[in-house]
Design a protein around this motif. Structure first.
Motif: not given
Length: 300
Positions: A144-148, A274-277
């Motif tokens: 899960l990548a969460v933008p800064q 937005i977060p990318l799963l």
């Protein structure tokens, strides 16, 4: 109890991802594994070789790493007093992706949560290079990548981007289904169509299986025409429907792979807002996934 891996470099970007993870799982028993890797810079000048003490360099880097992790845990516990959450720290003299792969296996990690930050200049158009390397190297665990700059919002609107060209296994969709069940989320399956034509028999079959797996989840299918690139099209879709989280499978020829390979010019307008799963191509390969699948079957 979920096992969540939080790689950190002690930046604001990493702290934002940590906050998101703690909020996302605030109602669940979790063990958060905070990981920091370090590789002390070794001077390459031959004039410095005689006075260089590699051992002291490594000890200093280790101490900085260990103290940094302790401070992160203190900060979490100060801001989020949650008896359901437990923390472990790991400081490692290793390359980040190699250590993540090892920890995922050893600790049976359910999810890796990382901050993502674009590099300077044109490379800022997608996501940070570390994030891309993690996604490409971790083969048996979702990332899960969460933008800064993204602030936590309960993901009640989730987009799942797919072209229906690949058969899905239920084990691969577990992260998506669990997310939907936890937050009573609507899943919006989005298909980016390159040209207007009917689905092939294979695509229709894969769509029917996907809908079968999601039968207990409110979901809709959206077909959208491609606008310049996959990334730009998904960005428009996300913005128009106020999506809180974008999910996709990562396999050969997938949207995810194509987006990381799109020419810079095509990706210039796309930022991970937005977060990318990212769900890897698991199939039935990950043994501890069987346990999760069995638990879900029993609970039905």
């Amino acid at each position: 109890m979920k096992s969540i891996l939080l790689p950190t470099d002690f930046s604001d970007n990493a702290w934002n991802a940590t906050q998101y993870a703690v909020e996302l799982f605030k109602d669940e028993e979790c063990v958060f594994h905070l990981l920091n890797t370090y590789t002390p810079a070794i001077a390459n000048s031959r004039f410095m070789a005689a006075t260089l003490d590699a051992g002291n360099l490594e000890n200093g880097a280790r101490a900085f790493s260990e103290n940094g992790l302790k401070e992160v845990v203190k900060r979490i516990q100060k801001n989020y007093r949650n008896p359901k959450h437990h923390f472990k720290t790991l400081s490692s003299f290793c390359l980040l992706t190699e250590e993540i792969k090892e920890v995922v296996e050893k600790e049976e990690i359910d999810l890796v949560v990382t901050g993502t930050k674009g590099a300077s200049g044109l490379e800022e158009v997608f996501m940070g290079s570390n994030t891309v390397r993690i996604i490409k190297s971790v083969k048996n665990c979702p990332v899960l990548a969460v933008p800064q700059h993204f602030r936590y919002v309960a993901p009640s609107e989730v987009a799942f981007a797919t072209d229906f060209n690949r058969f899905y296994t239920e084990s691969e969709l577990i992260p998506l289904i669990e997310l939907a069940n936890t937050f009573n989320a609507v899943i919006r399956i989005v298909y980016v169509q390159y040209e207007i034509k009917s689905l092939t028999e294979i695509q229709q079959f894969n769509l029917s299986m996907l809908r079968k797996y999601l039968s207990d989840v409110e979901h809709y299918v959206h077909t959208v025409s491609e606008l310049n690139s996959v990334s730009k099209t998904l960005e428009m879709f996300v913005n128009e429907l106020d999506i809180h989280l974008l999910a996709m499978l990562h396999y050969q020829h997938s949207y995810m792979e194509r987006m990381t390979r799109e020419p810079v010019v095509k990706r210039m307008a796309f930022h991970t807002q937005i977060p990318l799963l990212v769900i890897p191509e698991l199939g039935m390969s990950a043994p501890y996934r069987h346990k999760r699948e069995q638990e879900m079957s029993v609970s039905k």
